[in-house]
Design a protein around this motif. Structure first.
Motif, PDB file in Angstrom:
ATOM      1  N   ALA A  24       0.915  -5.762  -5.172  1.00  0.00           N
ATOM      2  CA  ALA A  24       1.557  -5.063  -4.062  1.00  0.00           C
ATOM      3  C   ALA A  24       2.824  -4.322  -4.439  1.00  0.00           C
ATOM      4  N   ARG A 426       4.881  -6.113   2.761  1.00  0.00           N
ATOM      5  CA  ARG A 426       4.010  -6.517   1.650  1.00  0.00           C
ATOM      6  C   ARG A 426       4.296  -7.939   1.192  1.00  0.00           C
ATOM      7  N   CYS A 457      -2.205  -2.733   2.094  1.00  0.00           N
ATOM      8  CA  CYS A 457      -0.865  -2.228   1.794  1.00  0.00           C
ATOM      9  C   CYS A 457      -0.869  -0.750   1.416  1.00  0.00           C
TER      10      CYS A 457
END
Length: 466
Positions: A24, A426, A457
């Motif tokens: 992420a 995230r 994301c």
């Protein structure tokens, strides 16, 4: 004890740590709904000081400064930017528990290299001097700030009567990211609002359409919509303070309602409802035929404090949640478009968090197999854009629909420093999914979990808006 906002902030398991740092953390940002001023991006604005950059547009901060007891002079008034900055520094220690405490520090740390510095009256001089010393560098211009956050798309919010000259100028600019307009026709739909007649006169002038009836109004809006599409528009947006349950009606009745309002007469509630419902249907069809996303932001109670509104106008911190029923009207609206297979890809938001489950259930009603996740229960919005609100929204969506098809977070912000909010989201998502892995609620499969994280994301939003 974890360090404040340390590398593993919110990452309370090995799985969460691995998911965030390997899947992420470095993803680009597709910020498909915000309120950044296109002119400032087109002109690559630079700021003289951190107070102006940090506090100039941010009514989230203004609300907390009022709550802390500061007069309007030190917030939006005649005080110097340094005086306003100092007022915010005095407010910050009082913000523990509010997402602003995290956001503000992430903004100082991620942009200005002030990691480890806790913002307070004692550190105000240090933060002021360190930030201001950097603002003259290219990476601290409007474009530079977006590039530093690895932004791929900025979706601004624009009125149909806007000239869009700044978006046009950016088409030929050498940018590392896209800036696209989003179509926000609220003033043409709120027939009951003050200024409606004057607005239609302006719309008529800009579109070149003489607006004498309902079809003329739709034609004028669609002409402007096509100009938005020429400049890269991917989405519309509707701010619906009240979602009324209008009935399907005749063209002659819609003409009569519009002419009554243009003649200066007040409308009955059923007339307002029928007109607004018809407008949303006609525009929804136009969005579907152009493959645009329709966003419905439902349920704010706006401009509740008269003295503040009279002094500063809208969008200055005087709005709150409403608690109206919307399920029947929302399902009827979507069904009216779906009956003729003219429902566009749609994102539903409601400011009342008790409606999260209803939005997820409603979204499920209108999946037709044409597009994965065609109707979305959108991100936790505004007052709900905090840890508890985001987790509640994500959990309800996962339990009632497909979290894997969620198009993810957005800033909904007027501030160029707001993009660490994507990091905030995230980290929370990785904590949630990592927790499911640790608890045995999903397999310990990092390909599965990592793919989910990357989709919600970044990749899903990229598919929808890029």
């Amino acid at each position: 004890m974890q360090p404040f906002l340390g590398p593993d902030f919110l990452l309370n398991s090995d799985a969460a740590h691995k998911l965030y740092h390997e899947h992420a953390a470095d993803l680009p940002i597709v910020d498909y709904h915000n309120h950044l001023p296109p002119q400032e991006i087109a002109e690559d604005r630079k700021w003289d000081n951190i107070g102006e950059l940090w506090l100039g547009h941010d009514h989230y901060k203004w609300r907390l400064m009022r709550w802390a007891g500061f007069s309007e002079d030190r917030i939006t008034g005649e005080a110097s930017w340094r005086q306003k900055f100092d007022a915010f520094a005095q407010t910050m220690p009082q913000c523990v528990g509010n997402p602003m405490f995290h956001w503000s520090h992430l903004e100082l740390w991620r942009y200005f290299g002030l990691e480890g510095t806790v913002f307070s009256p004692e550190t105000a001089d240090k933060c002021w001097d360190a930030a201001n010393a950097q603002l003259g560098r290219p990476e601290f211009s409007a474009r530079g700030l977006l590039e530093r956050m690895n932004v791929e798309l900025v979706g601004t919010t624009d009125d149909p009567t806007d000239t869009l000259e700044h978006h046009a100028a950016m088409l030929d600019a050498d940018l590392s990211f896209k800036v696209v307009p989003s179509f926000r026709p609220d003033k043409a739909i709120k027939i009951e609002a003050d200024g409606f007649t004057a607005y239609l006169e302006n719309l008529s002038a800009v579109s070149g359409v003489s607006i004498n009836g309902f079809e003329d109004l739709v034609d004028a809006l669609v002409k402007r919509l096509d100009r938005f599409v020429e400049l890269g528009c991917r989405a519309s947006d509707h701010g619906l303070d009240i979602l009324r349950a209008g009935k399907e009606t005749t063209a002659s009745r819609l003409d009569a309602i519009l002419k009554k309002r243009l003649g200066g007469s007040a409308l009955e509630e059923d007339e307002i409802a029928d007109f607004q419902n018809a407008m949303l249907v006609e525009l929804g069809r136009a969005y579907a035929s152009r493959d645009l996303v329709m966003q419905l932001h439902i349920g704010p109670l706006r401009n509740t404090r008269t003295r503040l509104f009279d002094a500063l106008g809208p969008d200055t911190g005087g709005d709150s949640m409403n608690d109206l029923a919307i399920a029947g009207a929302l399902n009827a609206l979507l069904d009216r478009l779906d009956r003729t297979d003219e429902l566009p890809r749609t994102i539903l938001y409601c400011l009342d968090p008790t409606k999260n489950a209803m939005l997820a259930a409603t979204a499920g009603n209108f999946q037709d197999g044409s597009v994965p996740g065609k109707v979305q229960a959108g991100a936790a919005w505004w007052f709900n854009d905090q840890l508890d609100g985001m987790e509640h929204q994500l959990t309800q969506l996962a339990q009632m629909g497909l979290l894997s098809r969620f198009v993810g977070m957005l800033t909904d912000s007027r501030s160029f420093l707001s993009f660490p909010r994507h990091e905030y989201y995230r980290r929370l998502v990785c904590r949630m999914v990592g927790g499911w892995m640790e608890e045995g609620a999903m397999p310990p499969d990092y390909d599965l979990a990592g793919g989910l994280i990357e989709d919600i994301c970044y990749r899903n939003a990229k598919r929808w808006f890029l």
